[in-house]
Design an enzyme around this catalytic site. Structure first.
Site, short mmCIF file in Angstrom:
data_model
loop_
_atom_site.label_atom_id
_atom_site.label_comp_id
_atom_site.label_asym_id
_atom_site.label_seq_id
_atom_site.Cartn_x
_atom_site.Cartn_y
_atom_site.Cartn_z
N GLU A 1 5.16 -1.57 -4.23
CA GLU A 1 6.54 -2.02 -4.23
C GLU A 1 6.61 -3.53 -3.48
O GLU A 1 7.24 -4.23 -3.81
CB GLU A 1 7.44 -1.19 -3.28
CG GLU A 1 7.65 0.25 -4.04
CD GLU A 1 8.35 1.21 -3.55
OE1 GLU A 1 8.96 1.95 -4.09
OE2 GLU A 1 8.55 1.22 -2.25
N GLY B 1 9.34 6.23 1.59
CA GLY B 1 9.74 7.67 1.69
C GLY B 1 9.00 8.06 0.48
O GLY B 1 8.55 9.38 0.49
N ASP C 1 15.23 -2.09 -6.64
CA ASP C 1 14.28 -1.06 -6.00
C ASP C 1 15.33 -0.38 -4.92
O ASP C 1 16.40 -1.03 -4.46
CB ASP C 1 13.21 -1.46 -5.19
CG ASP C 1 12.20 -0.10 -4.86
OD1 ASP C 1 12.64 0.90 -5.01
OD2 ASP C 1 11.13 -0.51 -4.26
#
Ligand code: 5RP
EC number: 5.3.1.6
Length: 222
Positions: free
Chosen positions: A104, A97, A82
């Site tokens: 995640e 963001g 990531d």
């Protein structure tokens, strides 16, 4: 392609070296990850399947014919790839963001190794120049904002944005982040906050920085 995109691609390509054949891998969200998905599709590396963290990533995986599996099916997740909005020298990060921080953090915590891919502008000595994203229950927006003001930052609701899970995001500008681990835990104890974008409890294990002269690989512990 812009110079920054070129650096993102440099980091993304290097990450292929951390992808095990015939295994499940976790894949994050964002423009750097999009380069990684392209590079993976063109690499000839065969994976068992990818655990996605957003609708955008799922769509791109589909376009490239990379099979997606739900997290519940991925019995082992040796690696998670990531990007990040900022990463410090302890490999703690600000993420979110792109608004996918909840999935995640879940998928990153399920993986054995987090490989973070960034262009060199994201590598900082101190976190907090990038506004800290906080995912919240929409009805708790004012309550949470009042609590956040006590931490010294300036909370701003991300306009015209709803997360894949139906939540809202407050971006906290100029948040003093002196102890990332402590702050991450404290913020998550405020009722109405679903998750925050500090990744200090689960820092990256490997950081790949795209630089003009090539990819730099930093591993925690050397
Ligand atoms: C999405 C994220 C992204 O990893 C982060 O925003 C970096 O994105 P990009 O690679 O586009 O700069 O946390 O929620």
């Amino acid at each position: 392609m812009s110079a920054q995109d070129q650096l993102k691609r440099t980091a993304a390509k290097k990450a292929l070296e951390f992808v095990p054949e015939n295994a499940y891998i976790g894949i994050g969200t964002g423009s750097t990850v999009n380069f990684f998905i392209e590079e993976l599709a063109n690499s000839g590396i065969r994976i068992k399947g990818a655990v996605s963290t957003s609708k955008a990533t799922s769509e791109l995986l589909k376009q490239h014919g990379i099979p997606e599996v739900p997290l519940t099916e991925a019995t082992e997740l040796p690696v998670y790839i990531d990007g990040a909005d900022e990463v410090n020298h302890s490999l703690q990060m600000i993420k979110g963001g792109g608004g996918a921080l909840l999935a995640e953090k879940i998928v990153a915590s399920a993986a054995e190794k987090f490989v973070c891919i960034v262009d060199e502008s994201k590598y900082v000595s101190r976190l907090g120049k990038f506004p800290l994203p906080i995912e919240i229950i929409p009805a708790a927006r004012s309550l949470v904002s009042r609590q956040l003001l006590k931490y010294g930052g300036s909370p701003q609701l991300r306009l015209n944005f709803t997360t894949d899970s139906g939540h809202k995001i407050i971006d906290v500008h100029n948040m003093p982040i002196n102890e990332p681990l402590k702050l991450e835990d404290e913020l998550n104890r405020i009722p109405g906050i679903v998750e925050n974008g500090l990744f200090a409890r689960h820092p990256a294990h490997v950081l790949i920085i795209g630089r003009a002269e090539g990819a730099e690989v930093i591993k925690i512990g050397g």
